[in-house]
Design an enzyme around this catalytic site. Sequence first.
Site, PDB file in Angstrom:
ATOM      1  N   LYS A   1       6.584  -4.272 -10.595  1.00 26.92           N
ATOM      2  CA  LYS A   1       6.343  -3.839 -11.983  1.00 26.92           C
ATOM      3  C   LYS A   1       5.936  -2.368 -12.025  1.00 26.92           C
ATOM      4  O   LYS A   1       6.469  -1.585 -12.804  1.00 26.92           O
ATOM      5  CB  LYS A   1       5.217  -4.719 -12.528  1.00 26.92           C
ATOM      6  CG  LYS A   1       4.965  -4.667 -13.978  1.00 26.92           C
ATOM      7  CD  LYS A   1       3.822  -5.622 -14.331  1.00 26.92           C
ATOM      8  CE  LYS A   1       4.107  -7.049 -13.871  1.00 26.92           C
ATOM      9  NZ  LYS A   1       3.036  -7.968 -14.259  1.00 26.92           N
TER      10      LYS A   1
ATOM     11  N   LYS B   1      -3.423  -8.644  -6.649  1.00 30.58           N
ATOM     12  CA  LYS B   1      -3.824  -9.661  -7.636  1.00 30.58           C
ATOM     13  C   LYS B   1      -5.000 -10.439  -7.075  1.00 30.58           C
ATOM     14  O   LYS B   1      -5.132 -10.582  -5.862  1.00 30.58           O
ATOM     15  CB  LYS B   1      -2.658 -10.635  -7.896  1.00 30.58           C
ATOM     16  CG  LYS B   1      -2.766 -11.353  -9.211  1.00 30.58           C
ATOM     17  CD  LYS B   1      -2.281 -10.475 -10.331  1.00 30.58           C
ATOM     18  CE  LYS B   1      -2.281 -11.151 -11.660  1.00 30.58           C
ATOM     19  NZ  LYS B   1      -1.556 -10.320 -12.645  1.00 30.58           N
TER      20      LYS B   1
ATOM     21  N   HIS C   1       0.833  -1.217   0.000  1.00 33.51           N
ATOM     22  CA  HIS C   1       0.000   0.000   0.000  1.00 33.51           C
ATOM     23  C   HIS C   1       0.859   1.254   0.000  1.00 33.51           C
ATOM     24  O   HIS C   1       0.381   2.317   0.399  1.00 33.51           O
ATOM     25  CB  HIS C   1      -0.920  -0.009   1.224  1.00 33.51           C
ATOM     26  CG  HIS C   1      -1.899  -1.139   1.208  1.00 33.51           C
ATOM     27  ND1 HIS C   1      -1.624  -2.360   1.775  1.00 33.51           N
ATOM     28  CD2 HIS C   1      -3.127  -1.248   0.659  1.00 33.51           C
ATOM     29  CE1 HIS C   1      -2.663  -3.171   1.587  1.00 33.51           C
ATOM     30  NE2 HIS C   1      -3.577  -2.522   0.908  1.00 33.51           N
ATOM     31  N   HIS C   2       2.122   1.144  -0.412  1.00 33.55           N
ATOM     32  CA  HIS C   2       2.960   2.355  -0.381  1.00 33.55           C
ATOM     33  C   HIS C   2       2.432   3.400  -1.359  1.00 33.55           C
ATOM     34  O   HIS C   2       2.736   4.572  -1.244  1.00 33.55           O
ATOM     35  CB  HIS C   2       4.434   2.021  -0.678  1.00 33.55           C
ATOM     36  CG  HIS C   2       4.695   1.658  -2.103  1.00 33.55           C
ATOM     37  ND1 HIS C   2       4.329   0.436  -2.632  1.00 33.55           N
ATOM     38  CD2 HIS C   2       5.251   2.340  -3.117  1.00 33.55           C
ATOM     39  CE1 HIS C   2       4.660   0.399  -3.905  1.00 33.55           C
ATOM     40  NE2 HIS C   2       5.225   1.546  -4.235  1.00 33.55           N
TER      41      HIS C   2
ATOM     42  N   LYS D   1      -3.271  -2.292  -7.410  1.00 33.64           N
ATOM     43  CA  LYS D   1      -3.716  -2.600  -8.781  1.00 33.64           C
ATOM     44  C   LYS D   1      -3.207  -3.973  -9.183  1.00 33.64           C
ATOM     45  O   LYS D   1      -2.058  -4.317  -8.896  1.00 33.64           O
ATOM     46  CB  LYS D   1      -3.111  -1.526  -9.710  1.00 33.64           C
ATOM     47  CG  LYS D   1      -3.559  -1.593 -11.131  1.00 33.64           C
ATOM     48  CD  LYS D   1      -4.722  -0.646 -11.376  1.00 33.64           C
ATOM     49  CE  LYS D   1      -5.312  -0.780 -12.741  1.00 33.64           C
ATOM     50  NZ  LYS D   1      -6.063  -2.018 -12.965  1.00 33.64           N
TER      51      LYS D   1
ATOM     52  N   SER E   1      -3.535   0.579 -18.292  1.00 36.00           N
ATOM     53  CA  SER E   1      -4.596   0.592 -17.276  1.00 36.00           C
ATOM     54  C   SER E   1      -4.539   1.901 -16.482  1.00 36.00           C
ATOM     55  O   SER E   1      -5.568   2.446 -16.092  1.00 36.00           O
ATOM     56  CB  SER E   1      -4.420  -0.573 -16.302  1.00 36.00           C
ATOM     57  OG  SER E   1      -5.033  -1.735 -16.815  1.00 36.00           O
TER      58      SER E   1
ATOM     59  N   ASP F   1       7.319   3.208 -13.072  1.00 39.15           N
ATOM     60  CA  ASP F   1       6.915   4.445 -12.409  1.00 39.15           C
ATOM     61  C   ASP F   1       5.426   4.758 -12.610  1.00 39.15           C
ATOM     62  O   ASP F   1       5.059   5.876 -12.982  1.00 39.15           O
ATOM     63  CB  ASP F   1       7.781   5.610 -12.922  1.00 39.15           C
ATOM     64  CG  ASP F   1       7.806   6.759 -11.908  1.00 39.15           C
ATOM     65  OD1 ASP F   1       7.329   6.548 -10.783  1.00 39.15           O
ATOM     66  OD2 ASP F   1       8.293   7.850 -12.258  1.00 39.15           O
TER      67      ASP F   1
HETATM   68  P1  NAD Z   1      -4.988 -15.610 -21.686  1.00 44.48           P
HETATM   69  O1  NAD Z   1      -5.888 -16.442 -20.861  1.00 44.48           O
HETATM   70  O2  NAD Z   1      -5.585 -14.597 -22.602  1.00 44.48           O
HETATM   71  O3  NAD Z   1      -4.011 -16.514 -22.575  1.00 44.48           O
HETATM   72  C1  NAD Z   1      -3.197 -17.526 -22.063  1.00 44.48           C
HETATM   73  C2  NAD Z   1      -3.065 -18.590 -23.151  1.00 44.48           C
HETATM   74  O4  NAD Z   1      -2.079 -19.531 -22.749  1.00 44.48           O
HETATM   75  C3  NAD Z   1      -4.373 -19.339 -23.368  1.00 44.48           C
HETATM   76  O5  NAD Z   1      -4.693 -19.307 -24.742  1.00 44.48           O
HETATM   77  C4  NAD Z   1      -4.063 -20.758 -22.871  1.00 44.48           C
HETATM   78  O6  NAD Z   1      -4.766 -21.754 -23.565  1.00 44.48           O
HETATM   79  C5  NAD Z   1      -2.559 -20.829 -23.123  1.00 44.48           C
HETATM   80  N1  NAD Z   1      -1.856 -21.845 -22.336  1.00 44.48           N
HETATM   81  C6  NAD Z   1      -2.122 -22.292 -21.087  1.00 44.48           C
HETATM   82  N2  NAD Z   1      -1.218 -23.225 -20.707  1.00 44.48           N
HETATM   83  C7  NAD Z   1      -0.361 -23.365 -21.750  1.00 44.48           C
HETATM   84  C8  NAD Z   1       0.794 -24.180 -21.988  1.00 44.48           C
HETATM   85  N3  NAD Z   1       1.244 -25.037 -21.064  1.00 44.48           N
HETATM   86  N4  NAD Z   1       1.451 -24.063 -23.173  1.00 44.48           N
HETATM   87  C9  NAD Z   1       1.015 -23.206 -24.125  1.00 44.48           C
HETATM   88  N5  NAD Z   1      -0.079 -22.409 -23.949  1.00 44.48           N
HETATM   89  C10 NAD Z   1      -0.756 -22.490 -22.790  1.00 44.48           C
HETATM   90  O7  NAD Z   1      -3.996 -14.917 -20.641  1.00 44.48           O
HETATM   91  P2  NAD Z   1      -3.095 -13.636 -20.896  1.00 44.48           P
HETATM   92  O8  NAD Z   1      -3.845 -12.459 -20.388  1.00 44.48           O
HETATM   93  O9  NAD Z   1      -2.545 -13.654 -22.266  1.00 44.48           O
HETATM   94  O10 NAD Z   1      -1.922 -13.908 -19.835  1.00 44.48           O
HETATM   95  C11 NAD Z   1      -0.781 -14.698 -20.159  1.00 44.48           C
HETATM   96  C12 NAD Z   1       0.340 -14.368 -19.179  1.00 44.48           C
HETATM   97  O11 NAD Z   1       0.643 -12.969 -19.266  1.00 44.48           O
HETATM   98  C13 NAD Z   1       0.018 -14.628 -17.707  1.00 44.48           C
HETATM   99  O12 NAD Z   1       1.189 -15.022 -17.042  1.00 44.48           O
HETATM  100  C14 NAD Z   1      -0.428 -13.272 -17.201  1.00 44.48           C
HETATM  101  O13 NAD Z   1      -0.272 -13.124 -15.805  1.00 44.48           O
HETATM  102  C15 NAD Z   1       0.552 -12.378 -17.965  1.00 44.48           C
HETATM  103  N6  NAD Z   1       0.122 -10.985 -18.078  1.00 44.48           N
HETATM  104  C16 NAD Z   1      -1.080 -10.658 -18.638  1.00 44.48           C
HETATM  105  C17 NAD Z   1      -1.427  -9.316 -18.745  1.00 44.48           C
HETATM  106  C18 NAD Z   1      -2.704  -8.886 -19.424  1.00 44.48           C
HETATM  107  O14 NAD Z   1      -2.865  -7.662 -19.648  1.00 44.48           O
HETATM  108  N7  NAD Z   1      -3.606  -9.764 -19.797  1.00 44.48           N
HETATM  109  C19 NAD Z   1      -0.582  -8.330 -18.213  1.00 44.48           C
HETATM  110  C20 NAD Z   1       0.640  -8.695 -17.666  1.00 44.48           C
HETATM  111  C21 NAD Z   1       0.980 -10.038 -17.596  1.00 44.48           C
END
Ligand code: NAD
Length: 473
Positions: free
Chosen positions: A94, A106, A64-65, A70, A362, A99
């Site tokens: 992150k 989460k 909460h700093h 988010k 965001s 910044d």
């Molecule tokens: P998503 O659900 O849209 O897509 C994830 C995809 O990965 C799916 O299509 C799923 O079927 C596939 N998948 C699952 N297990 C798999 C495997 N073993 N091998 C290959 N494919 C596999 O999710 P996303 O939003 O794209 O998030 C993906 C990663 O990015 C996560 O680690 C998430 O925390 C990170 N991330 C997402 C965002 C965002 O804005 N959505 C932001 C920062 C980080």
Amino acid sequence: MAEKLSFFQKVNTDFDKAARFTDYPPGLLEQIKICNNSCHFTFPLKRDDGTIETIHGWRAEHSHHKLPTKGGIRYSTLVDEDEIMALAALMTYKCAIVDVPFGGAKGGIQVDRNQYSLSELERITRRYTYELIQKNYIGPGVDVPAPDFGTGETEMAWIFDTYATMAPDKLNAIACVTGKPIEQNGILGRKEATGRGVVYGLQEACSIAADMKPLGLTPGLSGKTVVVQGFGNVGYHAAKFLMEADASVIGITERYAGIYNPHGFDIEKVATYREETGSIRGYPSATSIENPNEGLEWACDILVPAALENQLTAANAPRIQSAIIAEAANGPTTPAADAIFQERGIMIIPDTYLNAGGVTVSYFEWLRNLSHVQLGRLGKRFEDSTQRAMLQAVEKATGYQFSNDERQLIHGADEEDLVNSGLQDTMIRAYQELRETRMQHRSKNEDVDCRTAAFLNAIHRIAQSYMQLGIFP
Ligand code: NAD
């Protein structure tokens, strides 16, 4: 190095590695590292067939700093308290690295979304939001969720609607969640932001000839071969923008299959094929594999894990054949794999930096929702009329008539342009800061890699906030 550590312990291992290079009081470092709040709740779901199921959900607020906190909301069977705390911690670091003035949080629900109907998912999401409201884990100035693995705009729209129905502060309720559909006060470019940010980050990292040379690579993304794991929001957009940057995406893996073509894929065509058939399996003129994990080991210049944590481990790290690992997913590399990659001279561009595009945009959405003004709108009329007057003056002075295309080119920036340029600027600046930290330590013969440098920048920025709060001298 032990692979038995939990995800949160692994994040803390990376934190400790960086903290060694600082002289902050141990108590302050402990406060930065610890997860402030976490909450587990259960509720019943009456399924479409009448059976009753218990649903488990979590929300963790790591720091909460800065307020609000988010972080995304994830739907996956792997969700548990440790995973959510680890992801919340990564959010804190992150935001500090790029910044963006948020603390980290989460949330998650332990479900495989493919096993539920749309109406069941809506009931789950609305009840989860109700629980967040009851426990004061959501609000425009409290804690603001966003999409993550297994969630997207639709879930964010349900969250907003549920919150708005119950919110005391209706005017600002719209800023209780980001990643909303455009029609519901979302922002253009948010859906693409994480993937786009990955490519901006890669573009910057690959532009530095001195860093590419030891990897045996030439500067620039053009012509580089790429393998992407996970073809969801982040993976698909990263692949699409990499292709647009003239890189060649030669391998794509999904949950149950992988496809390979040494000549590179047309990403839009793969996406359409998946939409039509429900899978990437059997995509024409490609080799298909049944075990997607094998795809991680395909030879390429850049490997982009964009699925889940713990994908690159001590077991497969010795067989990875890429020069750069671009961590689009959160926590894809275990500390043991990380050590192997360092030893093998593979460059890791860390998640805490590289996937920060989502939270950056965001932030723009949240700011715009609170200001109730469209980005670029205030100045736009003024800019447009100034530009029109300038064109007319040039035409009058020279006798030259501008064509419609030329007029369009000179037209002022719209909201999407502003979002993308703000994102690009953020990613470039944060990479330069990270590299500078790395070089400073290297000049003292301290072994600081990109991940450690990113953590160091986060620790310094968070310590500064505590200083402003009067907690640290
Ligand atoms: P998503 O659900 O849209 O897509 C994830 C995809 O990965 C799916 O299509 C799923 O079927 C596939 N998948 C699952 N297990 C798999 C495997 N073993 N091998 C290959 N494919 C596999 O999710 P996303 O939003 O794209 O998030 C993906 C990663 O990015 C996560 O680690 C998430 O925390 C990170 N991330 C997402 C965002 C965002 O804005 N959505 C932001 C920062 C980080």
